[in-house]
Write a protein that holds these residues in place. Structure first.
Motif, short mmCIF file in Angstrom:
data_model
loop_
_atom_site.label_atom_id
_atom_site.label_comp_id
_atom_site.label_asym_id
_atom_site.label_seq_id
_atom_site.Cartn_x
_atom_site.Cartn_y
_atom_site.Cartn_z
N VAL A 61 0.84 -1.21 0.00
CA VAL A 61 0.00 0.00 0.00
C VAL A 61 0.87 1.25 0.00
O VAL A 61 0.57 2.23 -0.71
CB VAL A 61 -0.95 -0.01 1.22
N VAL A 62 1.95 1.25 0.78
CA VAL A 62 2.85 2.40 0.84
C VAL A 62 3.44 2.70 -0.53
O VAL A 62 3.46 3.86 -0.98
CB VAL A 62 3.99 2.13 1.86
N THR A 63 3.89 1.67 -1.22
CA THR A 63 4.49 1.86 -2.54
C THR A 63 3.50 2.46 -3.53
O THR A 63 3.81 3.41 -4.26
CB THR A 63 5.00 0.52 -3.09
N ILE A 64 2.28 1.92 -3.52
CA ILE A 64 1.25 2.41 -4.45
C ILE A 64 0.87 3.85 -4.13
O ILE A 64 0.86 4.72 -5.01
CB ILE A 64 0.00 1.50 -4.40
N TYR A 65 0.57 4.12 -2.87
CA TYR A 65 0.00 5.42 -2.52
C TYR A 65 1.03 6.54 -2.57
O TYR A 65 0.78 7.59 -3.16
CB TYR A 65 -0.64 5.36 -1.13
N TYR A 66 2.19 6.34 -1.95
CA TYR A 66 3.19 7.39 -1.96
C TYR A 66 3.71 7.66 -3.37
O TYR A 66 3.98 8.81 -3.73
CB TYR A 66 4.36 7.02 -1.05
N GLY A 67 3.83 6.61 -4.18
CA GLY A 67 4.31 6.80 -5.54
C GLY A 67 3.39 7.69 -6.37
O GLY A 67 3.83 8.65 -7.00
N THR A 68 2.10 7.37 -6.35
CA THR A 68 1.14 8.18 -7.12
C THR A 68 0.96 9.56 -6.51
O THR A 68 0.80 10.55 -7.24
CB THR A 68 -0.22 7.46 -7.19
N GLY A 69 0.99 9.66 -5.18
CA GLY A 69 0.84 10.96 -4.53
C GLY A 69 1.99 11.90 -4.86
O GLY A 69 1.78 13.09 -5.15
N MET A 70 3.22 11.40 -4.82
CA MET A 70 4.38 12.23 -5.15
C MET A 70 4.34 12.67 -6.61
O MET A 70 4.69 13.79 -6.95
CB MET A 70 5.68 11.46 -4.88
N PHE A 71 3.89 11.76 -7.49
CA PHE A 71 3.80 12.10 -8.91
C PHE A 71 2.83 13.25 -9.12
O PHE A 71 3.08 14.15 -9.94
CB PHE A 71 3.34 10.88 -9.71
N MET A 72 1.72 13.27 -8.37
CA MET A 72 0.68 14.25 -8.61
C MET A 72 0.96 15.59 -7.92
O MET A 72 0.68 16.65 -8.47
CB MET A 72 -0.67 13.70 -8.12
N TYR A 73 1.51 15.55 -6.71
CA TYR A 73 1.59 16.76 -5.90
C TYR A 73 2.98 17.38 -5.80
O TYR A 73 3.11 18.48 -5.28
CB TYR A 73 1.07 16.46 -4.49
N MET A 74 4.01 16.69 -6.26
CA MET A 74 5.36 17.22 -6.07
C MET A 74 6.08 17.38 -7.41
O MET A 74 7.18 16.88 -7.62
CB MET A 74 6.16 16.31 -5.13
N ARG A 75 5.47 18.11 -8.31
CA ARG A 75 6.09 18.42 -9.59
C ARG A 75 5.57 19.76 -10.07
O ARG A 75 4.49 20.20 -9.65
CB ARG A 75 5.78 17.33 -10.63
N SER B 216 -4.98 10.11 -10.77
CA SER B 216 -5.92 10.51 -9.73
C SER B 216 -6.98 9.44 -9.49
O SER B 216 -7.36 9.17 -8.35
CB SER B 216 -6.59 11.83 -10.10
N VAL B 217 -7.46 8.83 -10.57
CA VAL B 217 -8.44 7.75 -10.42
C VAL B 217 -7.83 6.60 -9.62
O VAL B 217 -8.51 5.99 -8.79
CB VAL B 217 -8.90 7.25 -11.82
N PHE B 218 -6.57 6.35 -9.85
CA PHE B 218 -5.93 5.22 -9.15
C PHE B 218 -5.89 5.46 -7.66
O PHE B 218 -6.28 4.59 -6.87
CB PHE B 218 -4.53 4.99 -9.70
N TYR B 219 -5.41 6.65 -7.21
CA TYR B 219 -5.25 6.82 -5.76
C TYR B 219 -6.53 7.29 -5.07
O TYR B 219 -6.65 7.15 -3.84
CB TYR B 219 -4.07 7.73 -5.40
N ALA B 220 -7.49 7.85 -5.81
CA ALA B 220 -8.72 8.31 -5.17
C ALA B 220 -9.88 7.34 -5.31
O ALA B 220 -10.83 7.40 -4.52
CB ALA B 220 -9.13 9.67 -5.75
N VAL B 221 -9.84 6.45 -6.30
CA VAL B 221 -10.96 5.55 -6.56
C VAL B 221 -10.56 4.08 -6.38
O VAL B 221 -11.24 3.33 -5.67
CB VAL B 221 -11.50 5.77 -8.00
N ILE B 222 -9.47 3.69 -7.02
CA ILE B 222 -9.07 2.27 -6.99
C ILE B 222 -8.37 1.91 -5.69
O ILE B 222 -8.64 0.87 -5.08
CB ILE B 222 -8.18 1.95 -8.20
N ASN B 223 -7.47 2.78 -5.22
CA ASN B 223 -6.72 2.49 -4.00
C ASN B 223 -7.61 2.25 -2.78
O ASN B 223 -7.37 1.32 -2.00
CB ASN B 223 -5.73 3.61 -3.73
N PRO B 224 -8.68 3.06 -2.57
CA PRO B 224 -9.57 2.78 -1.43
C PRO B 224 -10.25 1.42 -1.50
O PRO B 224 -10.62 0.87 -0.46
CB PRO B 224 -10.60 3.92 -1.50
N MET B 225 -10.42 0.88 -2.71
CA MET B 225 -10.98 -0.46 -2.85
C MET B 225 -9.93 -1.52 -2.53
O MET B 225 -10.23 -2.55 -1.91
CB MET B 225 -11.51 -0.68 -4.27
#
Length: 313
Positions: free
Chosen positions: A246-260, A274-283
């Motif tokens: 979960v850490v790998t998936i969430y931090y990876g996509t979050g850094m890509f979206m918010y730190m560039r 965004s769909v991945f970390y806001a829609v798919i990840n919670p599932m």
């Protein structure tokens, strides 16, 4: 002083996947299934971890918080996304857009902090097993959870409020829901300060918790290597593998979206991230964390009375 293009905003056009009209019915079905699975999985984790005394441990205490977070995050985003997928007029009110923006920032920060706290919990469980129940008692866990939510609010919502001035037209959002990086394109003035504030917020909500996770797992790996038996090493790693996934998936996509920088944004690619970390990840979280866990399987068997079947035969 108001900018010449600044007017009172009542609603935005939320483009979503309108550039793929043939895909929209299929995406509606797919995201509806994902949303139902998310509600069922996360609500199930909360109910099961609350009702079963065997799951009244620090790990499942924090999992309940994570499940509640997932429910709030996905419910703020998915229903409107589904509505727009089957609507001709793809709009979102200004108020709902701001709600989505602040909730996505708050819940995103809270998940980063909770994942770091759960890494710390795994560190204590593996490296200090004899003192685990003393160190991570119910009182301490409650205070850590309260501090996590408070800190997440302070480092996400407050900077966002300061860095999100009035927006300028055209009020068209080429995204699937409203979130801070996308709204940067609609700010009337120079966005250098806004990007800096968002970067600093990203460092505090993403990088610092991620560093804590890395340090915790550095100590965990060192402790596991010292375990002499293969079975002991396997058990120690199995308690951490789900969290690492979960850490790998969430931090990876979050850094890509918010730190560039804003210049590197790509609407089409950002939508799917965004769909991945806001829609798919919670599932995925309940599946990765809980329903592949033997303790949860045993709890489900107890809940449905399956453990009584062998005695009846």
């Amino acid at each position: 002083m108001r900018h010449e293009n600044e007017t009172e905003v009542l609603e935005f056009v939320l483009m979503g996947f309108s550039n793929h009209p043939r895909m929209e019915p299929l995406l509606f079905v797919l995201f509806s299934f994902i949303y139902m699975a998310t509600l069922f999985g996360n609500f199930g984790v909360i109910v099961l971890a609350t009702a079963d005394p065997h799951l009244h441990t620090p790990m499942y205490f924090f999992l309940r918080h994570l499940a509640f977070l997932n429910l709030c995050y996905t419910t703020a985003v998915v229903p409107k996304m589904l509505s727009n997928l089957i609507s001709v007029k793809k709009t979102i009110s200004y108020l709902l857009c701001m709600v989505q923006t602040y909730i996505s920032a708050f819940m995103g920060a809270a998940e980063c902090v909770l994942l770091a706290v759960m890494a710390l919990d795994r560190y204590v469980a593996v490296c200090h097993p004899l003192r685990y129940t003393i160190i991570m008692n119910h009182h301490v866990c409650g205070r850590i959870a309260a501090a996590s939510w408070t800190l997440s609010f302070l480092v996400s919502v407050v900077p966002l409020k300061l860095s999100l001035p009035p927006l300028c037209g055209p009020y068209i959002i080429d995204h699937v829901f409203c979130e801070a990086p996308v709204l940067l394109h609609m700010i009337c003035s120079d966005t250098s300060l806004n990007e800096l504030l968002m970067l600093l917020s990203g460092i505090s909500t993403l990088m610092l918790p991620f560093i804590l996770v890395l340090v915790s797992y550095g100590h965990i790996i060192r402790a596991v290597i010292r375990i002499r038996t293969a079975g002991g090493r396997h058990k120690a790693f199995s308690t951490c593998s789900s969290h690492l996934t979960v850490v790998t998936i969430y931090y990876g996509t979050g850094m890509f979206m918010y730190m560039r920088p804003k210049s590197s944004y790509s609407p089409e690619k950002d939508k799917w991230v965004s769909v991945f970390y806001a829609v798919i990840n919670p599932m995925l979280n309940p599946i990765i964390y809980s329903f592949r866990n033997n303790e949860v399987k045993e709890s489900l068997m107890r809940a449905f009375g399956r453990n009584k079947l062998p005695k009846a035969l």
